[in-house]
Design a protein around this motif. Structure first.
Motif, short mmCIF file in Angstrom:
data_model
loop_
_atom_site.label_atom_id
_atom_site.label_comp_id
_atom_site.label_asym_id
_atom_site.label_seq_id
_atom_site.Cartn_x
_atom_site.Cartn_y
_atom_site.Cartn_z
N PRO A 262 10.38 -0.94 6.94
CA PRO A 262 9.97 -1.30 8.30
C PRO A 262 10.08 -0.16 9.30
O PRO A 262 9.42 -0.20 10.34
CB PRO A 262 10.91 -2.45 8.66
N TRP A 263 10.90 0.86 9.01
CA TRP A 263 11.11 1.92 10.00
C TRP A 263 9.80 2.67 10.34
O TRP A 263 9.47 2.83 11.51
CB TRP A 263 12.17 2.90 9.49
N PRO A 264 9.02 3.16 9.35
CA PRO A 264 7.76 3.85 9.68
C PRO A 264 6.55 2.93 9.74
O PRO A 264 5.41 3.39 9.71
CB PRO A 264 7.62 4.85 8.53
N ALA A 265 6.77 1.61 9.83
CA ALA A 265 5.64 0.67 9.75
C ALA A 265 4.61 0.92 10.85
O ALA A 265 3.41 0.84 10.62
CB ALA A 265 6.16 -0.77 9.81
N GLU A 266 5.08 1.22 12.08
CA GLU A 266 4.12 1.39 13.17
C GLU A 266 3.22 2.60 12.93
O GLU A 266 2.00 2.53 13.16
CB GLU A 266 4.84 1.51 14.51
N ILE A 267 3.80 3.72 12.48
CA ILE A 267 2.94 4.89 12.28
C ILE A 267 1.99 4.65 11.11
O ILE A 267 0.87 5.19 11.10
CB ILE A 267 3.76 6.18 12.07
N ARG A 268 2.41 3.87 10.13
CA ARG A 268 1.50 3.57 9.03
C ARG A 268 0.38 2.64 9.48
O ARG A 268 -0.79 2.81 9.07
CB ARG A 268 2.28 2.95 7.87
N GLU A 286 -4.22 3.73 0.82
CA GLU A 286 -2.89 4.16 0.42
C GLU A 286 -1.86 3.81 1.50
O GLU A 286 -0.75 3.37 1.20
CB GLU A 286 -2.88 5.66 0.14
N GLN A 287 -2.24 3.99 2.76
CA GLN A 287 -1.32 3.61 3.83
C GLN A 287 -1.11 2.10 3.87
O GLN A 287 0.00 1.63 4.16
CB GLN A 287 -1.83 4.12 5.18
N LEU A 288 -2.13 1.35 3.56
CA LEU A 288 -1.97 -0.11 3.48
C LEU A 288 -0.99 -0.48 2.37
O LEU A 288 -0.18 -1.39 2.52
CB LEU A 288 -3.33 -0.77 3.23
N ARG A 289 -1.06 0.23 1.25
CA ARG A 289 -0.12 -0.03 0.16
C ARG A 289 1.30 0.28 0.59
O ARG A 289 2.23 -0.50 0.34
CB ARG A 289 -0.50 0.80 -1.06
N LEU A 290 1.47 1.42 1.27
CA LEU A 290 2.80 1.82 1.71
C LEU A 290 3.35 0.90 2.80
O LEU A 290 4.55 0.68 2.89
CB LEU A 290 2.77 3.27 2.20
N THR A 291 2.48 0.40 3.63
CA THR A 291 2.90 -0.50 4.71
C THR A 291 3.52 -1.77 4.17
O THR A 291 4.49 -2.31 4.72
CB THR A 291 1.70 -0.85 5.61
N GLY A 292 2.98 -2.27 3.05
CA GLY A 292 3.51 -3.52 2.48
C GLY A 292 3.29 -4.68 3.42
O GLY A 292 2.20 -4.84 3.99
N PRO A 293 4.30 -5.50 3.65
CA PRO A 293 4.11 -6.70 4.46
C PRO A 293 4.30 -6.49 5.96
O PRO A 293 4.21 -7.45 6.73
CB PRO A 293 5.20 -7.64 3.93
N TYR A 294 4.55 -5.24 6.39
CA TYR A 294 4.96 -5.01 7.78
C TYR A 294 3.77 -4.61 8.67
O TYR A 294 3.32 -3.47 8.64
CB TYR A 294 6.05 -3.95 7.84
N VAL A 295 3.32 -5.57 9.46
CA VAL A 295 2.25 -5.33 10.43
C VAL A 295 2.89 -5.20 11.81
O VAL A 295 3.80 -5.98 12.14
CB VAL A 295 1.23 -6.48 10.43
N THR A 296 2.45 -4.24 12.59
CA THR A 296 2.98 -4.05 13.93
C THR A 296 1.89 -4.35 14.96
O THR A 296 0.71 -4.10 14.70
CB THR A 296 3.48 -2.61 14.12
N SER A 297 2.30 -4.87 16.10
CA SER A 297 1.32 -5.19 17.14
C SER A 297 0.49 -3.98 17.52
O SER A 297 -0.74 -4.05 17.66
CB SER A 297 2.03 -5.76 18.38
N PHE A 298 1.17 -2.84 17.75
CA PHE A 298 0.43 -1.61 18.01
C PHE A 298 0.01 -1.00 16.69
O PHE A 298 0.82 -0.90 15.77
CB PHE A 298 1.34 -0.61 18.77
N PRO A 299 -1.25 -0.62 16.52
CA PRO A 299 -2.30 -0.48 17.53
C PRO A 299 -3.23 -1.67 17.67
O PRO A 299 -4.13 -1.65 18.51
CB PRO A 299 -3.09 0.71 16.99
N TRP A 300 -3.05 -2.70 16.86
CA TRP A 300 -4.06 -3.76 16.78
C TRP A 300 -4.21 -4.55 18.06
O TRP A 300 -5.30 -5.04 18.39
CB TRP A 300 -3.74 -4.67 15.59
N ASP A 301 -3.10 -4.68 18.83
CA ASP A 301 -3.21 -5.44 20.08
C ASP A 301 -3.94 -4.66 21.16
O ASP A 301 -4.27 -5.21 22.21
CB ASP A 301 -1.82 -5.87 20.58
#
Length: 343
Positions: A262-268, A286-301
């Motif tokens: 979860p720590w680098p989730a936002e940058i991913r 590849e970044q989606l694979r590394l992100t795993g289940p952790y979605v962050t509001s930024f940048p999508w919001d």
């Protein structure tokens, strides 16, 4: 413009690299297995306790971040606790009454006060009343850079000039030369929608990334500049090579962290957005694979009222896009316009 250089003092002290326990990721999680802004293992039980009205775990957690000079975690947890207190503040008011001069109480209180007025049309005027709170938080622990990150945000929202902002910036980096939150605050100030330009954003971000340790999240600062440019829809053209270089730097940084951390989730998450916009779908996958289940509001919001839905849509489109020709680097045009200027 000379004021840009005032924001770029030399960074002279090393920064601790954070390590995280690796988590195996067999493949992308299903849509119903991803989480938006999931708390990490340290803050999650603190929020549960706060929901019960118990401020004790919050006090212990923030005291530990001060004791160990863990300023990056402290910054994240202060913002998380202030956001929670904005919706449910009884636990925090009880804490403030019990320890009114405590540095952690003062800092969360200052963050909460700024957040409460930030979205108001009268923000610049209302922010004036929060200045004494930020000053008190900064004086309560002179080592702590987080009140200075808050002061930088405050200066941006109150339309402070470059000279004053530069003084705050110098005070912040004296305490922690590679503090991620302070660098993000400075980049926001330099954004074309606020007090600068895309050129200033990239110049600042690239210099900061060059000076930062290899594992520092400051390495991803140019990617934030790229995002601001790609979602702005105005301003002089930024060379595509500069956008790709920002993405490349973040891809290298992401590879230093374990998958599903979860720590680098936002940058991913940010890397996924920028890579897709640049047409680099294999790198995005590849970044989606590394992100795993952790979605962050930024940048999508910034580009949708439904950040989780937008992430899932982008993820599905990235999966379906065929690979590029070997050796080919796509050169897309510009697309989404950001919904908010607070990049």
């Amino acid at each position: 413009m000379g004021c840009t250089m005032a924001l770029l003092p030399p960074f002279i002290r090393p920064s601790r690299m954070r390590t995280a326990a690796p988590r195996p990721v067999a493949g992308p999680p299903a849509d119903d297995e991803v989480f938006l802004d999931a708390p990490d293992e340290r803050i999650a039980p603190v929020l549960v306790a706060a929901a019960r009205g118990d401020h004790g775990p919050a006090a212990e957690l923030l005291a530990a971040t001060r004791r160990h000079a863990d300023w990056e975690s402290r910054d994240r947890y202060v913002m998380r606790l202030a956001s929670f207190a904005r919706c449910r503040d009884e636990w925090f008011e009880n804490w403030r009454a019990a320890a009114p001069g405590n540095p952690d109480v003062l800092l969360v209180g200052a963050q909460l006060a700024v957040r409460r007025v930030w979205d108001s049309p009268a923000r610049a005027e209302l922010l004036r009343s929060t200045s004494p709170l930020i000053t008190a938080a900064a004086r309560s622990d002179d080592r702590d850079p987080v009140p200075w990150r808050l002061a930088l945000d405050h200066a941006r929202g109150s339309r402070a000039g470059h000279r004053y902002f530069g003084e705050l910036w110098e005070a912040a980096v004296r305490r922690s030369p590679h503090h991620h939150g302070c660098h993000v605050a400075a980049l926001k100030y330099l954004a074309s929608a606020w007090h600068g330009s895309h050129r200033e954003c990239f110049d600042f971000a690239e210099l900061a990334a060059q000076d930062a340790p290899s594992g520092s999240l400051v390495q991803a600062l140019p990617l934030r500049a790229a995002f601001a440019y790609l979602t702005d829809g105005c301003g002089p053209e930024v060379p595509r090579e500069r956008l790709h270089a920002a993405a490349d730097r973040t891809v290298e940084l992401s590879a230093r962290y374990p998958a599903a951390d979860p720590w680098p989730a936002e940058i991913r998450n940010l890397a996924v957005y920028v890579l897709v916009r640049l047409g680099r779908h294999e790198d995005a996958r590849e970044q989606l694979r590394l992100t795993g289940p952790y979605v962050t509001s930024f940048p999508w919001d910034r580009v949708s009222d439904d950040p989780l839905g937008r992430f899932l849509e982008v993820r599905e489109n990235a999966r379906r896009t065929p690979p590029a020709e070997p050796g080919q680097r796509p050169r897309n045009g510009r697309g989404d316009r950001a919904r908010s200027v607070d990049h």
